[in-house]
Scaffold this motif. Structure first.
Motif, PDB file in Angstrom:
ATOM      1  N   UNK A  75       0.870  -1.187   0.000  1.00  0.00           N
ATOM      2  CA  UNK A  75       0.000   0.000   0.000  1.00  0.00           C
ATOM      3  C   UNK A  75       0.901   1.230   0.000  1.00  0.00           C
ATOM      4  N   UNK A  76       0.646   2.158  -0.938  1.00  0.00           N
ATOM      5  CA  UNK A  76       1.472   3.370  -1.040  1.00  0.00           C
ATOM      6  C   UNK A  76       0.616   4.624  -0.995  1.00  0.00           C
ATOM      7  N   UNK A  77       1.088   5.642  -0.247  1.00  0.00           N
ATOM      8  CA  UNK A  77       0.447   6.957  -0.240  1.00  0.00           C
ATOM      9  C   UNK A  77       0.442   7.510  -1.655  1.00  0.00           C
ATOM     10  N   UNK A  78      -0.660   8.158  -2.045  1.00  0.00           N
ATOM     11  CA  UNK A  78      -0.741   8.701  -3.408  1.00  0.00           C
ATOM     12  C   UNK A  78      -0.059  10.055  -3.554  1.00  0.00           C
ATOM     13  N   UNK A  79       0.349  10.668  -2.439  1.00  0.00           N
ATOM     14  CA  UNK A  79       1.010  11.975  -2.500  1.00  0.00           C
ATOM     15  C   UNK A  79       0.167  13.064  -1.862  1.00  0.00           C
ATOM     16  N   UNK A  80       0.799  14.203  -1.566  1.00  0.00           N
ATOM     17  CA  UNK A  80       0.140  15.282  -0.817  1.00  0.00           C
ATOM     18  C   UNK A  80       0.073  16.600  -1.572  1.00  0.00           C
ATOM     19  N   UNK A  81       0.339  16.559  -2.873  1.00  0.00           N
ATOM     20  CA  UNK A  81       0.374  17.796  -3.638  1.00  0.00           C
ATOM     21  C   UNK A  81      -0.653  17.810  -4.759  1.00  0.00           C
ATOM     22  N   UNK A 117       1.043  15.556 -12.861  1.00  0.00           N
ATOM     23  CA  UNK A 117       1.571  14.190 -12.839  1.00  0.00           C
ATOM     24  C   UNK A 117       1.211  13.479 -11.542  1.00  0.00           C
ATOM     25  N   UNK A 118       1.373  12.157 -11.558  1.00  0.00           N
ATOM     26  CA  UNK A 118       1.097  11.355 -10.364  1.00  0.00           C
ATOM     27  C   UNK A 118       2.411  11.064  -9.641  1.00  0.00           C
ATOM     28  N   UNK A 119       2.307  10.419  -8.479  1.00  0.00           N
ATOM     29  CA  UNK A 119       3.491  10.057  -7.712  1.00  0.00           C
ATOM     30  C   UNK A 119       3.831   8.583  -7.953  1.00  0.00           C
ATOM     31  N   UNK A 120       5.060   8.239  -7.602  1.00  0.00           N
ATOM     32  CA  UNK A 120       5.553   6.878  -7.745  1.00  0.00           C
ATOM     33  C   UNK A 120       6.182   6.465  -6.415  1.00  0.00           C
ATOM     34  N   UNK A 121       6.197   5.212  -5.973  1.00  0.00           N
ATOM     35  CA  UNK A 121       5.717   3.999  -6.621  1.00  0.00           C
ATOM     36  C   UNK A 121       4.195   3.783  -6.602  1.00  0.00           C
ATOM     37  N   UNK A 122       3.410   4.745  -6.135  1.00  0.00           N
ATOM     38  CA  UNK A 122       1.948   4.554  -6.105  1.00  0.00           C
ATOM     39  C   UNK A 122       1.388   4.312  -7.512  1.00  0.00           C
ATOM     40  N   UNK A 123       2.136   4.748  -8.540  1.00  0.00           N
ATOM     41  CA  UNK A 123       1.661   4.582  -9.918  1.00  0.00           C
ATOM     42  C   UNK A 123       1.854   3.160 -10.441  1.00  0.00           C
ATOM     43  N   UNK A 164      -2.897  13.169  -3.695  1.00  0.00           N
ATOM     44  CA  UNK A 164      -2.302  12.945  -5.010  1.00  0.00           C
ATOM     45  C   UNK A 164      -3.186  12.035  -5.838  1.00  0.00           C
ATOM     46  N   UNK A 165      -3.224  12.301  -7.145  1.00  0.00           N
ATOM     47  CA  UNK A 165      -4.018  11.440  -8.021  1.00  0.00           C
ATOM     48  C   UNK A 165      -3.893  11.887  -9.453  1.00  0.00           C
ATOM     49  N   UNK A 166      -4.555  11.161 -10.350  1.00  0.00           N
ATOM     50  CA  UNK A 166      -4.509  11.496 -11.763  1.00  0.00           C
ATOM     51  C   UNK A 166      -4.123  10.286 -12.583  1.00  0.00           C
ATOM     52  N   UNK A 167      -3.708  10.553 -13.811  1.00  0.00           N
ATOM     53  CA  UNK A 167      -3.431   9.503 -14.784  1.00  0.00           C
ATOM     54  C   UNK A 167      -1.930   9.410 -15.039  1.00  0.00           C
ATOM     55  N   UNK A 168      -1.385   8.200 -14.947  1.00  0.00           N
ATOM     56  CA  UNK A 168       0.038   7.993 -15.206  1.00  0.00           C
ATOM     57  C   UNK A 168       0.348   8.277 -16.682  1.00  0.00           C
TER      58      UNK A 168
END
Length: 637
Positions: free
Chosen positions: A382-388, A399-405, A457-461
């Motif tokens: 399980x990975x946090x999707x990011x805070x921005x 853009x999205x964050x990684x490794x959540x992508x 954080x979210x969106x399309x890789x």
């Protein structure tokens, strides 16, 4: 900012090494080893032949495409292989590199003049001068400007001899730009104390800010002091489950020296169950590196939050904290591999990441291999999707964050959570904050609702292909935002993240007078959402008789649109939502004055939480019935 990466050959998006293009006869190219920023325009000429290079040559194992296929089947409730996990030893035997492969890789590296400095079941480490590296990998190393700095990188994609028959997955370290992760959170500075000023609400809406200006046509409540386990368990339908018999691992960099004391004190203060002997364990490296580059003590609060949140929601789960030697990818990968190679847990929470543009395909392949090996053993990451939010305010690029992508992990997004009187779940919005300060005369909010500060954080890789489990659930408008064939959309599921409706943690910190003492504060970030979801998954695993859920995405999406989820939108009450927040100007006490602001909820950059699947909250948050839905046997129908 690095230019965004080009779409990689479809195969790599599933973690299968891309088709070996014949750049040069007799060689297998190692896709992604030439970074996108190594352009002709940025080229500053050849790196000196005598410069020293340290690299890691990752092993592909004996059946990389078989590994990806097994990882998919074993995780898919509609497959005959669902839940037929293998042990760590079986995984190594079936998919790991053979002795012959390792020997062949080593003799190729030595014959080029490189020194083999170490071997694990996942990679061979080598060091040597630039000339030897160029010979081994059939490329030349040049210096390139990247932003204000200059880094070394291959001028063409590295390759390995095809006589190795694909034994090499990739190589990292040929470029020396830093690959690091930052912890996704809203934390105080390194080791320095942080305290929240009141007034507070004890539950959502309990204390109205009658003396402050209205927002959205009404008086608003003060922010909660910080939810505790009892409130979160009620919100996410824990019922009678406690995570008994389930093992959860947490990975971060470094290790807080006061974690045992802090976790025990926090549990005692908030009526959480006392930790039993050996319920909280740490697995740590023999030494730490890069402590300044990574701001080591800044990671202590991260570990503290993760441990206390898991225990608050799943009080009987066993927790193993696996600390990385630094915040660099190679060290974080080592921590994840420790969990898999020794099957330390079935559920792994990871509250760290970086932007997708900084993720190179060689590293993506190495991460995906670990996630697939875990899936085959019944381990879910399980990975946090990011805070921005969409990252535009932070990086200028959506853009999205990684490794959540990664298509092989569960990306956890964030919400603002309202728990009312008697621990009653009221509503959630997507987490996205706009902040406006109180005017000097105290009669209005300056340029209300103010500027975006943070959000889930979210969106399309741009690099990862659409995984099978998202098809038919994720709307085309999101899936096909970057390509006609479709890409991975983040997140998958979500939970509380807004620091203005956050969780209370307790941590030993350094105060301005030099004293070191335990103190509590409210915190958020998708760094909170990830351990909360990991803990809920521990409850779900207990509900299904202890059988591991493994890589959870196929299960999570198979319950889409059912009562198992709260379908979160940005506007649950039909009018704008906001809380009043008062902060100490110096972060600790009132001596330098107070700062009063209004924080609007449900305003996540360009991302929106809408009815159905969305790129802020995924399928939603666990509702009453989510944990229980795992009690019904899920298998082949």
């Amino acid at each position: 900012m690095a230019a965004t990466l080009p779409m990689i050959a479809g195969a790599l998006a599933l973690g299968i090494p891309a088709a070996h293009a014949a750049d040069s006869p007799g060689r297998d190219s190692l896709a992604g080893t030439k970074p996108a920023w190594a352009t002709a325009k940025a080229d500053k000429g050849a790196t000196s032949d005598s410069s020293k290079v340290s690299a890691r040559v990752y092993l592909a194992g004996r059946d990389a495409s078989g590994l990806a296929a097994y990882a998919k089947s074993v995780s898919d409730p509609s497959s005959a292989l669902y839940g037929k996990y293998l042990s760590a030893a079986q995984v190594q035997q079936r998919f790991g590199a053979t002795t012959a492969q390792v020997t062949a890789v080593k003799s190729w590296l030595k014959s080029a003049g490189l020194k083999v400095t170490g071997t694990t079941q996942h990679y061979v480490t080598v060091s040597g001068d630039v000339a030897a590296v160029e010979k081994a990998f059939s490329t030349s190393l040049h210096n390139y400007s990247k932003g204000a700095k200059t880094y070394r990188a291959p001028s063409k994609t590295a390759s390995a001899p095809d006589s190795l028959n694909g034994a090499v997955l990739t190589v990292t370290g040929l470029d020396n730009a830093p690959h690091t992760a930052s912890h996704d959170d809203t934390l105080p500075g390194p080791g320095a104390a942080f305290k929240n000023a009141g007034p507070f609400s004890s539950y959502y809406g309990s204390n109205t800010a009658t003396t402050l200006p209205s927002a959205y046509g009404k008086k608003i409540p003060y922010a909660v002091q910080g939810y505790t386990g009892k409130q979160l368990r009620a919100a996410y339908g824990a019922g009678k489950y406690t995570g008994k018999g389930v093992r959860v691992a947490i990975t971060d960099a470094y290790a807080s020296p006061t974690i045992a004391f802090d976790a025990a004190t926090y549990a005692k203060n908030h009526g959480d169950q006392k930790y039993s002997t050996s319920q909280l364990k740490q697995v740590l490296p023999s030494d730490y590196t890069q402590t300044e580059a990574c701001d080591a003590s800044g990671w202590y609060g991260e570990e503290t939050l993760d441990v206390e949140a898991v225990h608050a929601v799943a009080p009987d789960a066993n927790i193993t904290y696996v600390g990385a030697a630094s915040c660099f990818d190679d060290d974080l990968l080592d921590s994840l591999s420790k969990v898999v190679d020794n099957h330390l847990a079935d559920i792994v929470s990871n509250s760290w990441g970086d932007i997708e543009a900084n993720q190179t395909p060689d590293l993506a392949a190495a991460y995906d291999q670990v996630f697939q090996l875990g899936a085959v053993e019944g381990i879910g990451f399980y990975f946090s999707s990011g805070d921005n939010g969409d990252e535009v305010a932070n990086t200028g690029t959506k853009q999205v964050d990684t490794p959540a992508n990664s298509a092989w992990v569960t990306a956890v997004g964030g919400t603002s959570l309202a728990v009312g009187k008697g621990d009653k779940y009221l509503w959630e919005t997507g987490w996205g904050t706009e902040k406006a300060s109180l005017s000097t005369d105290g009669k209005s909010w300056t340029s209300f609702p103010g500027a975006f500060t943070s959000g889930a954080g979210g969106g399309t890789s741009k690099t990862v292909a659409e995984p099978f489990y998202q098809k038919g659930v994720v709307p085309d408008a999101l899936a096909k935002a970057n390509s006609a064939t479709g890409n991975r959309v983040v997140p998958d599921i979500s939970a509380i993240a807004d620091p203005n409706t956050g969780f209370k943690v307790g941590q030993t910190q350094t105060f301005p007078d030099g004293s070191v003492q335990y103190s509590e504060y409210r915190i958020g970030g998708t760094s909170l959402a990830s351990p909360v979801i990991a803990a809920v998954q521990a409850l779900a695993q207990e509900a299904r008789g202890g059988k591991a859920i493994g890589f959870a995405n196929p299960s999570i999406y198979s319950k889409y649109g059912t009562k198992a989820y709260h379908d979160v939108t940005d506007n649950p009450t039909g009018s704008g939502l906001a809380v009043a927040r008062v902060d100490f100007a110096n972060s600790v006490d009132a001596t330098d004055g107070l700062l009063t602001s209004v924080r609007s909820l449900g305003k996540d950059s360009s991302l929106s939480a809408v009815k159905g699947y969305d790129d802020v909250t995924g399928v939603g948050t666990p509702a009453n019935g989510y944990v229980q839905s795992f009690t019904r046997s899920q298998g082949h129908h």
